[in-house]
Design a protein around this motif. Structure first.
Motif, mmCIF file in Angstrom:
data_model
loop_
_atom_site.group_PDB
_atom_site.id
_atom_site.type_symbol
_atom_site.label_atom_id
_atom_site.label_comp_id
_atom_site.label_asym_id
_atom_site.label_seq_id
_atom_site.Cartn_x
_atom_site.Cartn_y
_atom_site.Cartn_z
ATOM 1 N N LYS A 1 39.993 48.738 40.706
ATOM 2 C CA LYS A 1 41.213 48.973 41.497
ATOM 3 C C LYS A 1 41.572 50.457 41.497
ATOM 4 N N VAL A 2 41.362 51.100 40.356
ATOM 5 C CA VAL A 2 41.646 52.534 40.241
ATOM 6 C C VAL A 2 40.717 53.322 41.163
ATOM 7 N N ALA A 3 39.437 52.965 41.177
ATOM 8 C CA ALA A 3 38.457 53.664 42.021
ATOM 9 C C ALA A 3 38.799 53.513 43.502
ATOM 10 N N LYS A 4 39.191 52.300 43.902
ATOM 11 C CA LYS A 4 39.554 52.059 45.307
ATOM 12 C C LYS A 4 40.809 52.843 45.695
ATOM 13 N N ALA A 5 41.785 52.881 44.766
ATOM 14 C CA ALA A 5 43.024 53.615 45.028
ATOM 15 C C ALA A 5 42.742 55.109 45.148
ATOM 16 N N ALA A 6 41.820 55.621 44.318
ATOM 17 C CA ALA A 6 41.468 57.043 44.361
ATOM 18 C C ALA A 6 40.755 57.383 45.665
ATOM 19 N N ALA A 7 39.840 56.523 46.097
ATOM 20 C CA ALA A 7 39.110 56.745 47.353
ATOM 21 C C ALA A 7 40.076 56.746 48.536
ATOM 22 N N LYS A 8 41.032 55.838 48.491
ATOM 23 C CA LYS A 8 42.032 55.727 49.573
ATOM 24 C C LYS A 8 42.898 56.989 49.621
ATOM 25 N N GLU A 9 43.305 57.460 48.456
ATOM 26 C CA GLU A 9 44.161 58.643 48.371
ATOM 27 C C GLU A 9 43.419 59.888 48.872
#
Length: 518
Positions: free
Chosen positions: A20-28
Motif C-alpha cells: 500500500k505504501v509503494a502504491k501511494a508513493a507511485a501515485k504521489e
C-alpha cells in the motif's frame, strides 16, 4: 538526477503494509510530476520499523519508518526526497542502533540492493568470491571453507567443509548440491530474507559448492508458504543464467553448474535432509535410515551436498575475504557470524547478525528490548518448536553451539521466541508433543506413538490425575523418543518438554495447587 526511493518487497514488510505504501508513493510521484525510481528492496530486518522507506540523497541514504500509506503525502510535503525532517525520520539507516550494533557479513547487502539486479549485486562486492573460486582447484576451495570453521546454520552445526570433502572424494558420474530452504521453525525467517532480499548470494554460494565438489546441478527446495521467495529466486536464477553466472561455462570457466527451484508441499519433516531428498525425488517425505549418508548416496543415489540457505550464503564472503577473516569472528568451535531471529512477545523483533558469543540475556533484553507487553520475561525458546525453554537464570548462556548443548539446549536455526510471565509452560510442553504428533512422518514408533501418548499424559497432569506417576511417565517417554527416534523431530521434541518441566515445575502442579500458588 532523479531520486531513488527504496520500499521493501520482503514478505515481512508486505504483511505490515509495504504494498500500500509503494502504491501511494507511485501515485504521489505521478500527481506531483516527479521523476523518481521506486526500488523494491529486501528488508534490513528491523520489523518493528517496517515498512521502512529509504531515499538516496546527496548525503547518502535516509530512512523513514514505520510508514503507512496515509503518511506518504506528509513525507513528500516535508521534502523527504532530499532527507527532509519528519516525525518518522530515522536518519542514516546504518546509524540506527539496531543496525549499528550488528556485524553483517552474510546479510551485508540485504535491504541495500535491488534483489534481482545483478549489476547492483556486483557493485556491492557480489561475485568476487566466485571469481576467486573458478581460478582455484576444488580441493583448495574445500580447504578454505573447512579452515573458516563454517558449520551448518540449519541447526545441526555439522562442519560444512567435511561434508564437501566427502562429496569431492566420492567418485560418481553425477553429483548434486541441494539447498534446504524448507525453513519451518517458529521464529525463523533468515532464509526467507536472503532469498527475497539477496538471492544472488545464495546462487553464488551454491555455484562455489558445485565447483568445489564436482557437482553440476543444484536444487533449491523452498517451503510452499514462501511464494515471494519462490518468485524472486526463479527470477534471479534466470538473470544469472543469462549473464553466464550459471550454465555450461560459469563466468567463462570450464565449470558447468545450473540451478532449479523446487517447492515443497508443507511438511515440516521435509526440513530433515533425507525426507527432503525423498520429496525431491517425487516420493513421500519420510525419513531415510542412515547409513548411507547423503554425501555418499543422496539425491537419486548420487553424492549430494545438502546445506541450509545461510550456510551456502556465507560461502561467498569466505572465498572473497579468506578463511582467517571469517574465523576471526565467534568463540570456541562456533566461528563466524550467526543471524539471530528475534520474535514472539518482544519489543524489537527482527534479524540481528552478530558474531557468536553474545549472551542470551543481551539478545533478549538489550537487542530485543524485553517484552512487547511490558511484562517480565518468563521464558525464551531457542531453536524453533524443538528447542529448549530457557528461564532467566540461564540468560548468561553465550550464543554458541557447545554452550547451549551443555545446558540441554540447542541453537538450531537461531530463532528466538520470547514469552512473558502469562505463559503456561504445561500448555507449551503439550504443544511440543502435539506438534510432533501432527508433523511426524510416521516412519518410527518412538516419534509417531510417543508424541501422541505424551499429549495424553500431559492432559492427565493438567487434570491432576496421578501427578507424580504422570511426570515420571512423561520423563520416560521423552527418554525413549530422544534416543529411539530416527530423526531430530522425535529426537528433539523432549527438549522443550523436559526444559519446561525442569525450569518451571510450578506450572506442572495439580490444578488446585497451581491456583493456591498463584
Amino acid at each position: 538526477m532523479s531520486a531513488t526511493i527504496y520500499i521493501p518487497g520482503d514478505s515481512g514488510a508486505l504483511a505490515l503494509g509495504a504494498e500500500k505504501v509503494a502504491k501511494a508513493a507511485a501515485k504521489e510521484l505521478a500527481e506531483r510530476g516527479i521523476a523518481a525510481k521506486i526500488v523494491r528492496n529486501g528488508s534490513r530486518g528491523a520489523y518493528f520499523l517496517e515498512p521502512m522507506v529509504e531515499v538516496e540523497t546527496a548525503e547518502g541514504r535516509r530512512a523513514y519508518g514505520p510508514v503507512k500509506a496515509a503518511d506518504i503525502k506528509g513525507l513528500f510535503d516535508a521534502g523527504f526526497l532530499t532527507g527532509g525532517q519528519h516525525r518518522l525520520a530515522l536518519g542514516d539507516p546504518e546509524d540506527i542502533p539496531f543496525f549499528a550494533k550488528q556485524t553483517r557479513l552474510t546479510f551485508a547487502r540485504c535491504g541495500i540492493t535491488d534483489p534481482v539486479s545483478l549489476e547492483d549485486y556486483e557493485a556491492h562486492g557480489g561475485l568476487d568470491g566466485l571469481r576467486k573460486a573458478v581460478a582455484m582447484a576444488p580441493l583448495d576451495i574445500v580447504k578454505q571453507v573447512t579452515e573458516s570453521g563454517l558449520r551448518g546454520r540449519g541447526g545441526a552445526g555439522f562442519p560444512t567443509g567435511i561434508k564437501w570433502k566427502t562429496v569431492l572424494d566420492t567418485a560418481a558420474d553425477r553429483k548434486y548440491i541441494v539447498c534446504n530452504a524448507d525453513e519451518g521453525d517458529s521464529a525463523t525467517f533468515a532464509d526467507r530474507m536472503i532469498m527475497e532480499g539477496d538471492p544472488f548470494v545464495l546462487i553464488e554460494g551454491m555455484t562455489i559448492a558445485g565447483i568445489a565438489t564436482g557437482a553440476t546441478k543444484g536444487f533449491v527446495y523452498i517451503r510452499s508458504e514462501y511464494p515471494h521467495a519462490v518468485a524472486t529466486m526463479n527470477k534471479a536464477v534466470e538473470v544469472a543464467r543469462k549473464a553466464g553466472v550459471l550454465g555450461a561455462t560459469v563466468l567463462g570457466s570450464p565449470n558447468a553448474f545450473d540451478i532449479e527451484i523446487r517447492v515443497g508441499a508443507g511438511a515440516y519433516v521435509c526440513g530433515e535432509e533425507t525426507s527432503l531428498l525423498n520429496s525431491l525425488e517425487g516420493k513421500r517425505g519420510v525419513v531415510r535410515a542412515k547409513p548411507p549418508l547423503p554425501a555418499i548416496q543422496g539425491l537419486f543415489g548420487k553424492p549430494t551436498v545438502i546445506n541450509n540457505v545461510i550456510s551456502l550464503a556465507s560461502v561467498p564472503i569466505i572465498m572473497d575475504k579468506g578463511a582467517a577473516f571469517y574465523k576471526d569472528f565467534g568463540m570456541g568451535r562456533s566461528r563466524g557470524t550467526i543471524p539471530i531471529q528475534i520474535a514472539g512477545n518482544v519489543k524489537h523483533g527482527g534479524l540481528f547478525e552478530i558474531a557468536f558469543g553474545l549472551s542470551l540475556g543481551e539478545i533478549v533484553d538489550e537487542i530485543g528490548g524485553g517484552t512487547r507487553s511490558g511484562r517480565p520475561v518468563k521464558a525464551v525458546q531457542v531453536g524453533g518448536p524443538l528447542g529448549a525453554y530457557f528461564p532467566r537464570e540461564l540468560f548468561d548462556t553465550p550464543f554458541d553451539y557447545e554452550e547451549f548443548a551443555k545446558r540441554d539446549g540447542l541453537i538450531g536455526h537461531a530463532g528466538i521466541t520470547v514469552f512473558d510471565d502469562t505463559a503456561d509452560m504445561l500448555k507449551m510442553a503439550r504443544f511440543a508433543m502435539e506438534f510432533c504428533a501432527i508433523e511426524s512422518c510416521g516412519k518410527c514408533t518412538p516419534c509417531r506413538i510417543g508424541s501422541t501418548r505424551g499429549m495424553e499424559v500431559i492432559d492427565r497432569l493438567a487434570a491432576g490425575i496421578e501427578p507424580e506417576k504422570s511426570l515420571a511417565l512423561v520423563t520416560d517417554l521423552c527418554n525413549t523418543m530422544k534416543f529411539g527416534s530416527l530423526c531430530a523431530l522425535g529426537g528433539f521434541t523432549p527438549y522443550p518438554v523436559m526444559s519446561a518441566i525442569t525450569h518451571f515445575p510450578e506450572d506442572f502442579k495439580p490444578a488446585p495447587a497451581r491456583v493456591a500458588a498463584e
